[in-house]
Design an enzyme around this catalytic site. Structure first.
Site, PDB file in Angstrom:
ATOM      1  N   TYR A  80      -1.137  -3.310  -0.925  1.00 49.38           N
ATOM      2  CA  TYR A  80      -1.433  -3.480  -2.405  1.00 49.38           C
ATOM      3  C   TYR A  80      -3.117  -3.796  -2.697  1.00 49.38           C
ATOM      4  CZ  TYR A  80      -2.336  -7.138  -6.034  1.00 49.38           C
ATOM      5  OH  TYR A  80      -2.889  -8.000  -7.100  1.00 49.38           O
ATOM      6  N   ALA A  81      -3.671  -4.356  -1.509  1.00 48.72           N
ATOM      7  CA  ALA A  81      -5.111  -4.672  -1.483  1.00 48.72           C
ATOM      8  C   ALA A  81      -5.932  -3.396  -1.673  1.00 48.72           C
ATOM      9  CB  ALA A  81      -5.740  -5.292  -0.468  1.00 48.72           C
TER      10      ALA A  81
END
Length: 336
Positions: free
Chosen positions: A152-153
């Site tokens: 996600y990051a």
């Protein structure tokens, strides 16, 4: 203005759309109502927008290139706020492909729509998760963030780099906002406050990772929306040429591009957050103490001095006030 907002059935997106409508803007909302979490909650958020004649809804997935091209061609927004994304740091272990489809391919389609239809300013959601293994706190946009710990990051870091390339190549003004732990009414059911509230009211134990010792810059939704609105109205400009270029992760010089942290400067320990929730609910939590989860970072602390200097951003809501407002909403919405 006419403003396109992606993710208007989402937590932050629905609040932003409401605020834009309240100040007199036209809003074109895009959302695909996916089933990552309770679709009924998403529909309830969306219902608060649909009665306004200045709101037009497009049911589409950002990853659908034809649908996105059609939405931009039909509605021709002046500015764009991209908040739609596959969220959550742990879900990637189960379904990594959706992060690339939504957050990378979908964001490309947003950039292309902005490029080809003369959009004046793109504001997009990034995340404090991009800081990953960085331990120098408070987290500053002016320091490199090259070691994300989750997919996600990584996908949001990719957004930041993609936005810079479009800002440079096509002169598209882009502002990225790194959100720090947003909470409040109409929040996401997969986040701690929601999970804790549901479990405590049901008399069930809550999972407390890192034994509750990690700290977060918990930020109330109204403070996030206020900062976003101010950033939307503050269009970045190119302010240098190659000869004067001084590399800085937060700005470019050769492109109309900026990155800002947006969050509360005060860190709150998770155990204190739970204590506030217990007071608001009038019940004690049964806590199951667990180690830090893979992908989580021990602490996040937001340096928001740039956003303060540029747009006068100042968070106003304390954790005590914000959690109480969330509990009031939760009890009313779920009738408990």
């Amino acid at each position: 203005m006419k403003i396109l907002v992606t993710g208007t059935a989402g937590f932050i997106g629905s609040h932003v759309a409401q605020r834009l409508l309240a100040r007199g803007d036209e809003v074109v909302g895009i959302d695909n109502l996916n089933d990552y979490y309770d679709v009924a909650l998403k529909k309830a958020r969306l219902a608060r927008l649909l009665d306004d004649s200045r709101y037009a809804h497009v049911a589409a997935d950002l990853a659908d290139r034809d649908a996105m091209e059609a939405a931009f061609a039909r509605h021709r927004p002046q500015r764009v706020v991209n908040l739609a994304a596959q969220a959550g740091v742990r879900y990637a272990a189960e379904n990594p492909h959706v992060y690339v489809s939504s957050n990378v391919t979908g964001f490309l389609h947003v950039l292309e729509g902005c490029r080809h239809h003369g959009v004046e300013h793109l504001v997009y959601a990034s995340t404090s998760s991009v800081y990953g293994a960085n331990r120098a706190m408070p987290f500053s946009e002016h320091r490199a963030a090259e070691h994300p710990l989750t997919l996600y990051a990584a996908s949001k870091k990719a957004n930041e780099m993609m936005a810079h390339s479009y800002a440079h190549l096509y002169g598209l003004p882009c502002t990225g906002l790194r959100f720090f732990t947003v909470y409040g009414p109409w929040g996401r059911p997969d986040m701690a406050l929601f999970l804790f509230t549901r479990a405590i009211l049901a008399g069930e134990p809550i999972k407390v990772f890192n034994h509750g010792r990690h700290k977060r810059s918990f930020t109330y939704i109204d403070d996030i929306v206020e900062g976003l609105m101010r950033a939307l109205d503050h269009v970045p400009a190119k302010d240098a040429d190659w000869d004067a270029l001084r590399p800085d992760p937060a700005s470019s010089g050769v492109a109309p591009y900026r990155l800002y942290n947006i969050g509360n400067e005060e860190m709150v320990e998770l155990l204190r957050y739970i204590e506030v929730l217990e007071t608001c609910l009038g019940r004690k939590a049964q806590m199951q103490m667990l180690p830090l989860q893979a992908g989580d970072v021990p602490d996040t602390e937001a340096d928001v001095s740039d956003l303060i200097a540029q747009v006068g951003y100042r968070p106003q809501v304390t954790v005590e006030e914000g959690v109480a407002r969330f509990v009031d909403w939760y009890r009313e919405y779920y009738r408990v």
